[in-house]
Design a protein around this motif. Structure first.
Motif, mmCIF file in Angstrom:
data_model
loop_
_atom_site.group_PDB
_atom_site.id
_atom_site.type_symbol
_atom_site.label_atom_id
_atom_site.label_comp_id
_atom_site.label_asym_id
_atom_site.label_seq_id
_atom_site.Cartn_x
_atom_site.Cartn_y
_atom_site.Cartn_z
ATOM 1 N N UNK A 128 0.844 -1.209 0.000
ATOM 2 C CA UNK A 128 0.000 0.000 0.000
ATOM 3 C C UNK A 128 0.872 1.248 0.000
ATOM 4 N N UNK A 129 1.928 1.246 0.813
ATOM 5 C CA UNK A 129 2.852 2.383 0.846
ATOM 6 C C UNK A 129 3.537 2.560 -0.502
ATOM 7 N N UNK A 130 3.933 1.478 -1.112
ATOM 8 C CA UNK A 130 4.586 1.553 -2.420
ATOM 9 C C UNK A 130 3.614 2.069 -3.491
ATOM 10 N N UNK A 135 1.875 6.259 -7.007
ATOM 11 C CA UNK A 135 0.814 7.128 -7.503
ATOM 12 C C UNK A 135 1.145 8.610 -7.304
ATOM 13 N N UNK A 136 1.895 8.939 -6.256
ATOM 14 C CA UNK A 136 2.210 10.344 -6.010
ATOM 15 C C UNK A 136 3.482 10.777 -6.720
ATOM 16 N N UNK A 137 4.141 9.860 -7.366
ATOM 17 C CA UNK A 137 5.374 10.220 -8.052
ATOM 18 C C UNK A 137 5.064 10.887 -9.390
#
Length: 140
Positions: A128-130, A135-137
């Protein structure tokens, strides 16, 4: 002697009886054998005629040999009784051992299931963190 504490009193008494019988029979065989050896090697001058002494020694040897045979037969019967005892009274111990091992395996299975669940949760959190990071990159 932890296993003997599980044996009921009558069984414990029976085991003590077997042990005592074993000691008695082995001692009888040893004593009679030693006496036969003494008779065979004895060359003492007596007031008794040599032929009479030989007959007396032969008779005593026969009696002692019969005592040894009787003790041997008693040992054979004792072995039979111990085998019977083992067959009759060892099943509960085997069942108890199987039950303990089964409980141990169940506990280990529960422990491993918990560890696998924790690893799966940790992996899901990391994934989930990845995903959030991806997604925010700026590459999306």
């Amino acid at each position: 002697m932890a296993s003997s504490s599980r044996i009921p009193q009558s069984k414990e008494t029976l085991l003590k009886t077997y042990k005592n019988q074993l000691k008695v029979d082995v001692r009888n065989m040893l004593v009679n054998f030693e006496e036969i050896m003494k008779l065979a090697s004895r060359e003492s001058p007596n007031q008794i005629c040599k032929a009479t002494q030989c007959e007396q020694d032969a008779l005593e040897m026969q009696v002692r040999a019969a005592n040894m045979v009787r003790a041997g037969e008693s040992l054979i019967k004792l072995v039979h009784d111990i085998k019977e005892f083992h067959i009759l009274y060892d099943f509960p111990a085997i069942d108890e051992d199987i039950k303990k091992k089964s409980e141990l395996c169940s506990a280990m299975q529960a422990e491993y299931d918990d560890k696998i669940a924790r690893v799966a949760k940790d992996m899901a959190d990391e994934l989930s963190d990845l995903e959030d990071e991806y997604n925010s990159s700026s590459h999306t």
